[in-house]
Scaffold this active site. Structure first.
Site: not given
Ligand code: SAH
Ligand code: SF4
Length: 375
Positions: A105, A345, A112, A92, A116, A171, A119
């Protein structure tokens, strides 16, 4: 010769391609402008390009954008598109209009691999890297679509709509480095979107060697997702920390600074109830950052059931922010945008693969695209 998708090339790549066709390299500039500045995908419409060149292009190349699955518009003007990536994958892009800018965005991967804990994209696992065409295709599509839609008496057809791009969709962009760089270069090129380096942001979970390479290859604004100030906690939230621990990550941030388009970086910190949101965590963060020139963004967690995590209470986030401000760090709290359309995201991207669960997912995986609350 197989047909090349010209969205896969930055200007240099396009010049190489023109050379292979027996054309002068400089012809690429004209072609690149038709594609990215005018949004044209039919070679016949590129009227000032020599007929013989157009003929060659027709047999050896094409310009193919993304397939749109859905579009949702929020009451606050945020628009989210879901694109089909084939084989059950979807990604998206989210458009966030504000008074003084409009941010897109975009995603870099389907799924990914970093995984995390907080996420939902990470919980889906990794499917595949997006091609350069698929990364820049998100900007190409939205920019030209909105230019046409927003055209009015006081808005010219070729007036730029998107002023900022953030790689904060699905990603880990720095784990798709090879395909990312030509897309970034196209965002920056004066013959394409002409965005300044400060208005293009790569957000990373901390792929240290690639931060170093980005500084050399294409130093755009950098946002680093920290989320914890000690290795044990960070590894449990952001597993890549095991490979690139905090000390190395902070050193990479320091080393990036001289190349950064501004004299600071952004540090992202997702606020998780009872996990990383206590006053001692704020103090540890301030100390760990060791006066790194940065702006800290606190992101209230967007909950989903599989995470087993909760969002920190607003007063806890506020207190955390005050402690960081007191320690000398400019700190902002992200405001939710587009929460009525699940503009998160990666939040909806699983819907295509698993329709049975879509309703639950829609209800549970709330929100996201956000706005800095005090910028
Ligand atoms: N992979 C990269 C970019 C994509 S995620 C990264 O991790 O930075 C973009 C942002 O969204 C990151 O800062 C991530 O920590 C945050 N994010 C992911 N899942 C989230 C959630 N459930 N609630 C709030 N922020 C979240
Ligand atoms: Fe972690 Fe960013 Fe990948 Fe989500 S998109 S799993 S926050 S690295």
């Amino acid at each position: 010769m197989t047909s090349a998708n010209l969205l896969d090339f930055d200007l240099d790549g396009l010049a190489d391609f023109c050379e292979k066709l027996g054309e002068k390299r400089f012809r690429a500039t004209q072609l690149y402008r038709w594609i990215h500045q005018r949004g044209v995908s039919n070679f016949d419409d590129m009227t000032d390009i020599a007929k013989s060149f157009r003929e060659k292009l027709r047999t050896s190349a094409h310009i193919k954008g993304l397939k749109v699955l859905s579009r949702h518009t929020s009451a606050d003007g945020t628009i989210k598109w879901l694109f089909d990536m084939g084989a059950g994958d979807a990604i998206e892009a989210v458009y966030i209009p504000e008074d003084d800018r409009a941010t897109l965005c975009i995603s870099s991967q389907a799924g990914c691999a970093v995984g995390c804990r907080f996420c939902s994209t990470g919980h889906q696992g990794f499917s595949r890297n997006l091609t350069t065409a698929e990364i820049i295709g998100q900007l190409w599509y939205v920019e030209h679509l909105l230019r046409a839609e927003l055209q009015s008496d006081d808005r010219k057809a070729d007036e730029r709509v998107i002023s900022n791009v953030v790689m904060m969709g699905m990603g880990e962009p720095l784990q798709n480095y090879t395909n990312l760089i030509p897309a970034l270069k196209t965002m920056l090129s004066d013959h394409a979107y002409g965005l300044s380096r400060r208005r293009v942001t790569v957000s990373t979970s901390g792929v240290v060697p690639m931060i170093e390479r980005l500084a050399q290859d294409c130093p755009v604004s950098l946002a680093v997702s920290i989320h914890a100030a000690n290795d044990k906690l960070r590894t449990s939230l952001v597993p890549i920390n095991q490979k690139y621990p905090l000390k190395e990550l902070i050193a990479a941030c320091q080393a990036y600074l001289p190349y950064a388009p501004r004299d600071f970086l952004t540090i992202e910190y997702c606020m998780l109830d009872g996990v990383n949101d206590q006053p001692e965590h704020a103090r540890a963060l301030a100390q760990m950052l060791n006066a790194l020139p940065c702006k800290i963004n606190l992101i209230p967690f967007n909950p989903f059931p599989a995470s087993g995590l909760k969002r920190s209470a607003p007063e806890v986030v506020k207190k955390f922010a005050q402690l960081l401000t007191g320690a000398g760090y400019i700190t902002t709290i992200r405001k939710t945008r587009g929460d009525d359309i699940d503009a998160a995201c990666g939040q909806l991207a699983g819907e295509v693969q698993d329709r049975t669960d879509a309703v639950t997912r829609m209800q549970d995986r709330r929100t996201i695209m956000m706005k800095e609350s005090n910028e």
